[in-house]
Design a protein around this motif. Sequence first.
Motif, PDB file in Angstrom:
ATOM      1  N   SER A 240       0.845  -1.191   0.000  1.00  0.00           N
ATOM      2  CA  SER A 240       0.000   0.000   0.000  1.00  0.00           C
ATOM      3  C   SER A 240       0.878   1.237   0.000  1.00  0.00           C
ATOM      4  N   ASP A 241       0.496   2.220  -0.815  1.00  0.00           N
ATOM      5  CA  ASP A 241       1.218   3.489  -0.944  1.00  0.00           C
ATOM      6  C   ASP A 241       0.244   4.543  -1.433  1.00  0.00           C
ATOM      7  N   GLY A 242       0.653   5.792  -1.334  1.00  0.00           N
ATOM      8  CA  GLY A 242      -0.079   6.837  -2.018  1.00  0.00           C
ATOM      9  C   GLY A 242       0.029   6.624  -3.519  1.00  0.00           C
ATOM     10  N   ALA A 243      -1.059   6.887  -4.236  1.00  0.00           N
ATOM     11  CA  ALA A 243      -1.070   6.603  -5.677  1.00  0.00           C
ATOM     12  C   ALA A 243      -0.034   7.415  -6.439  1.00  0.00           C
ATOM     13  N   GLY A 244       0.332   8.583  -5.903  1.00  0.00           N
ATOM     14  CA  GLY A 244       1.283   9.438  -6.594  1.00  0.00           C
ATOM     15  C   GLY A 244       2.696   8.896  -6.639  1.00  0.00           C
ATOM     16  N   TYR A 245       2.982   7.830  -5.879  1.00  0.00           N
ATOM     17  CA  TYR A 245       4.328   7.260  -5.855  1.00  0.00           C
ATOM     18  C   TYR A 245       4.541   6.197  -6.928  1.00  0.00           C
ATOM     19  N   GLY A 246       3.526   5.929  -7.727  1.00  0.00           N
ATOM     20  CA  GLY A 246       3.683   4.945  -8.789  1.00  0.00           C
ATOM     21  C   GLY A 246       3.896   3.550  -8.233  1.00  0.00           C
TER      22      GLY A 246
ATOM     23  N   LYS B  12      -5.241   6.614 -11.076  1.00  0.00           N
ATOM     24  CA  LYS B  12      -3.807   6.302 -11.166  1.00  0.00           C
ATOM     25  C   LYS B  12      -3.554   4.822 -10.927  1.00  0.00           C
ATOM     26  N   LEU B  13      -4.281   4.239  -9.978  1.00  0.00           N
ATOM     27  CA  LEU B  13      -4.103   2.823  -9.688  1.00  0.00           C
ATOM     28  C   LEU B  13      -4.515   1.969 -10.893  1.00  0.00           C
ATOM     29  N   GLU B  14      -5.584   2.355 -11.559  1.00  0.00           N
ATOM     30  CA  GLU B  14      -6.014   1.613 -12.748  1.00  0.00           C
ATOM     31  C   GLU B  14      -4.977   1.671 -13.854  1.00  0.00           C
ATOM     32  N   GLU B  15      -4.281   2.811 -13.952  1.00  0.00           N
ATOM     33  CA  GLU B  15      -3.223   2.919 -14.964  1.00  0.00           C
ATOM     34  C   GLU B  15      -2.038   2.028 -14.612  1.00  0.00           C
ATOM     35  N   MET B  16      -1.689   1.995 -13.337  1.00  0.00           N
ATOM     36  CA  MET B  16      -0.533   1.205 -12.912  1.00  0.00           C
ATOM     37  C   MET B  16      -0.841  -0.292 -12.885  1.00  0.00           C
ATOM     38  N   GLN B  17      -2.087  -0.639 -12.597  1.00  0.00           N
ATOM     39  CA  GLN B  17      -2.458  -2.037 -12.361  1.00  0.00           C
ATOM     40  C   GLN B  17      -3.795  -2.313 -13.056  1.00  0.00           C
TER      41      GLN B  17
END
Length: 660
Positions: A232-238, A263-268
């Motif tokens: 778990s992290d803030g979404a801004g950390y990629g 952002k999470l959907e873009e990363m995952q």
Amino acid sequence: MLQIMHLFFLLLGLSPFATSDDLPTLYEYYTTDGVSSGLSVDQPYFTLNGKNITIYSGAMHYFRVPSQYWQDRLRKLRATGLNTVETYIPWNLHEFKNNVFDFGDGGSDYQRLLDLDLFLTLAKQEDLFVIARPGPYICAEWEWGGLPSWLLREEAISVRTSDPVYMKYVKRYFDKLLPILAKHQFTKRGAVIAVQVENEYASAPIEKDHAYLQQLVDLMKDNGIVELLVTSDGAGYGTDGTLPGVLFQTVNFGSDAKASFSKLEEMQPNKPLMAMEFYPGWFDHWSETHHTVSNSSFVKNYEEVLAYPASINLYMFHGGTNFGFLNGANIGSGDNSNFQPTTTSYDYDAPLSEAGDYTDKYEVIRTLIKKYNPVQTKTPDPPELYERQVYPTLAIEGQLGYNDIIRQAPSTVLSTSDIPMENLPINDNSGQSYGYIVYRASGIDIPANSVLTITGHVRDTVMVLIDGVLISKPLSSLDDLNTFGFWKLDNSNITLTTSDLVNVSLDLVIENYGRANYGNFFHQFKGLTPDNRVYLNDKELQSWVIFPLEFQKSWNTKLTDWQPAGDEPTKGPGMHKAVLNIDTYAERYNDTYIDMQEWNKGIVIVNGFVLGRYAFIGPQQALYLPGAYLQHGDNEIIIFEQFESAAQVKFSKDQIYKNP
């Protein structure tokens, strides 16, 4: 629309008009046909044992709540309709000395808070799943983010990395801890459906070491962990804090769900969405204004997540208490100038208060979960609240002056150099973790107008005494935090005397006010650290008699030579005792709060156990005293006051806040 919903419930095997008694329990619903799989993220939504599930979770840390109250708090959580409880696991309590462990039977002062096996068993009994977050670093506004202070005895250790020295200790700890989690896994018919690897690693102020994360994964698998592994992290950390394709990624935030989930959907892509930490409130630092989040903001932000739709863990659902010396702190840089110690209360403005009361946010959750959760299962009625009472005001019966305390110090260390508390040769060579440490220069001459200088920033407060008399200024206002005696000043100094003093003792009483859990947390030595040098005029003082004051229960309960309390307040550090007599036996004694508004700064000890810190600078003004910590007959309440005593101990039914 109603016809569609009716059909939906029928497909689930439920009646849309079923009463709670007609419904299956959570475990019945997900395990009736046996258990073949755990929590799956192989599709854009969660499944558990092949059935759709949205995780509606709330955080409750077992180590911040008396074990006698775990079942009550878990039932209150389940009564909202939440289906999961999340908890961190604190390494520094479970391995309280180097290679000495306590999981509820290890004999530490915090033993009764540490039976993890019981907590996981009770969670299942109360029909809840569990998300376990064992770290080894947990943040949590907890002392050094859960890392044990004895790690600092290893020179050049690099925590939260694949450093072999650090990982040697992590492996030893995980080899003790993880088998407990493993036997409680969902696929083993237990409660644990997911385990977090490390914590908010992307925001750690170090170069990211993905080999470290992989080693943690390997340790977990080697110890039988088969459930879903998450970060778990803030979404801004990629993706800096995770291992894409190996670990499932969740996000932390308190508002604007769309921004974080996008952002999470873009990363995952094509995976479920989950907020591992959604903040319904916030915590307090000493000297700050008490933090709250309005109900209207909470409703808006919480419903935004549920409607997205996404899974969510409320951090916190029930905050509890930083008992003892276990509060953490924020720190902006390594020099301690931006040190911000967290209060004893971890109420968090949460749906369930520090003392277990229902708040308006509690009812919001019940309403919204009922609205959005398509899976109907049996839930209990909210339990009745535990009664609290205002016990009679107590007079101070006995006191120990500073010299009487030092005379009874549990150990003494002679040194020709400055030693931080962590490096003291005590506690089976684990050093001193918590409390205060006294450095005494004996038999010295102090000429008139002599100046004492401490280089660097104090870690974290210091009192100066000559022959047992307080010389430094007592804390009397927030402005004093910017003067000698506190962490903000660099190279601070004080004029000691206007007359010549011969053959006296000079004492520095230094307090560990909480190791940082967030920020530049690597430099966590307390007392006289490598950054501190002590000068009397131009001469460096290096020869010390050191007295560690840890206030361990075994010492607190054996203090002797109490003197009758006088009519006038005493100045300087001292201990003050009152006795609460409960003459009627009860299965459970009523909770209360100890009202500390008439006192200045220090700690409160009840029946030998350090309840927590207090400070008039606020915002917290009372200490939660669970009835579980009281007993039939005499209950000894000892206050270690640093500056000026009061004449009595008062009680309150509720917490008291005073904003600066």
